[in-house]
Design a protein around this motif. Sequence first.
Motif, mmCIF file in Angstrom:
data_model
loop_
_atom_site.group_PDB
_atom_site.id
_atom_site.type_symbol
_atom_site.label_atom_id
_atom_site.label_comp_id
_atom_site.label_asym_id
_atom_site.label_seq_id
_atom_site.Cartn_x
_atom_site.Cartn_y
_atom_site.Cartn_z
ATOM 1 N N HIS A 130 0.832 -1.209 0.000
ATOM 2 C CA HIS A 130 0.000 0.000 0.000
ATOM 3 C C HIS A 130 0.866 1.257 0.000
ATOM 4 O O HIS A 130 0.580 2.216 -0.744
ATOM 5 C CB HIS A 130 -0.924 0.005 1.217
ATOM 6 N N VAL A 131 1.895 1.266 0.830
ATOM 7 C CA VAL A 131 2.786 2.430 0.885
ATOM 8 C C VAL A 131 3.420 2.677 -0.469
ATOM 9 O O VAL A 131 3.460 3.815 -0.959
ATOM 10 C CB VAL A 131 3.862 2.228 1.969
ATOM 11 N N ASN A 132 3.893 1.618 -1.109
ATOM 12 C CA ASN A 132 4.569 1.779 -2.395
ATOM 13 C C ASN A 132 3.613 2.156 -3.518
ATOM 14 O O ASN A 132 3.996 2.844 -4.461
ATOM 15 C CB ASN A 132 5.336 0.499 -2.737
ATOM 16 N N GLU A 133 2.368 1.713 -3.422
ATOM 17 C CA GLU A 133 1.384 2.066 -4.446
ATOM 18 C C GLU A 133 0.907 3.508 -4.319
ATOM 19 O O GLU A 133 0.483 4.111 -5.309
ATOM 20 C CB GLU A 133 0.180 1.124 -4.344
ATOM 21 N N HIS A 134 0.974 4.078 -3.115
ATOM 22 C CA HIS A 134 0.402 5.403 -2.883
ATOM 23 C C HIS A 134 1.453 6.487 -2.628
ATOM 24 O O HIS A 134 1.085 7.636 -2.359
ATOM 25 C CB HIS A 134 -0.577 5.347 -1.707
ATOM 26 N N ARG A 135 2.707 6.151 -2.739
ATOM 27 C CA ARG A 135 3.735 7.160 -2.478
ATOM 28 C C ARG A 135 3.820 8.190 -3.607
ATOM 29 O O ARG A 135 4.078 9.363 -3.356
ATOM 30 C CB ARG A 135 5.097 6.493 -2.274
ATOM 31 N N TYR A 136 3.606 7.746 -4.833
ATOM 32 C CA TYR A 136 3.819 8.645 -5.969
ATOM 33 C C TYR A 136 2.664 9.629 -6.177
ATOM 34 O O TYR A 136 2.845 10.677 -6.791
ATOM 35 C CB TYR A 136 4.065 7.831 -7.231
ATOM 36 N N CYS A 137 1.489 9.293 -5.669
ATOM 37 C CA CYS A 137 0.369 10.229 -5.767
ATOM 38 C C CYS A 137 0.298 11.146 -4.549
ATOM 39 O O CYS A 137 -0.603 11.980 -4.441
ATOM 40 C CB CYS A 137 -0.950 9.475 -5.944
#
Length: 383
Positions: A130-137
């Motif tokens: 989850h952290v890696n999926e939402h870091r860029y947004c």
Amino acid sequence: MKRFSTLISALCVLLATACGGSGVRSADDFTIEIYTPAYASGFAIRGTDDDASTLITVRNPWQGAGDVEQHLLVLRDGAEAPAGFEGQIVKAPVRHVVCMSSSHVAMFDAIGEVRRVSGVSGIDYISNAHVNEHRYCGEVRDVGYDTNLDFELLAAMRPDLVLLYGVTGENTVVTGKLRELGIPYIYVGDYMEESPLGKAEWLMVPAELCNVRDTGAETFRGIADRYNALKAATATAAAARPRVMLNTPYRDTWFMPSSRSFMVRLIEDAGGEYIYTKNDSDTSVAIDMEEAYLLANAADVWLNVGPCNTLAELTAQNPKFAEVPAVRDRMVFNNNRRQTPAGGSDFWESGVVRPDLVLRDLNAILRPETAGTAELHYYKRLE
């Protein structure tokens, strides 16, 4: 006149409620055990008869803490903070949390509440999907490290709570600035627990903060049941205990953990025998290279060999390592199977909350005859 007196009495009650919240005035008023840890020694969750608010008490959350207590008041159902309360205060359920340790992220993930994590420390070292999926947004931000925290970012984020960890004491620079910004915080001492299940039981703290106490208890109960079942099955198996060596030199110093440490507990519960018996303190101790070589030479299995990914990398540190039985027999395993590109290890993240999976790995390594065909999760054999 009677109606006027009744009105005055009602107003007094309302004013008393507004000024002081419930009848709670201090941590001593929380006397009802809401959750009693079965394995952890560093936290407690208590309540009162007045309302649904609870008090999380954290004890000695860093090395060398002799008699340290911190209190976090968790308010519910519109309850107000009591006048004169000394401690941190949050309203449940928390919406946005900053986790300064990767193991804290894993706790929220284990109870299905990782979406509440909006900030972490060292995002490149976090394995959580989850952290890696939402870091860029920008939904999960990297707030920095230790005293190099980005306080400007934290002030803009306005998290409901920051979960800290301490090594040798409170970081007063950080806590002072958080108090100045009005951001609540609490130290989480999971890493101080000597019991593997004690570490995992800290997931009950995020569960309390998220109003999912029953989910947390059920999750932890499943972890403990699986761990204890495997431990019991290993204990009844009639077999010699393999001798286990740990670690490699760190900056020319070889540290050996205490026989009371959680890693040694895991080894023993998996059917192994820790080879270093001289240290029964509460910290790791340094040994010289010659003693380390003698220990490695007497071991059947060698675990947790730092950054090494191959036997060639291990023996490059010291050519004499090529002579030890564990290397010759290819019985060297490292806990970095699940690793981020930057080198962050999921063993120290989700492995803290899933000691049942770690124990399954170690059982497969130390007692392959009883382990079945399950693939290693956190460990890999060095080739």
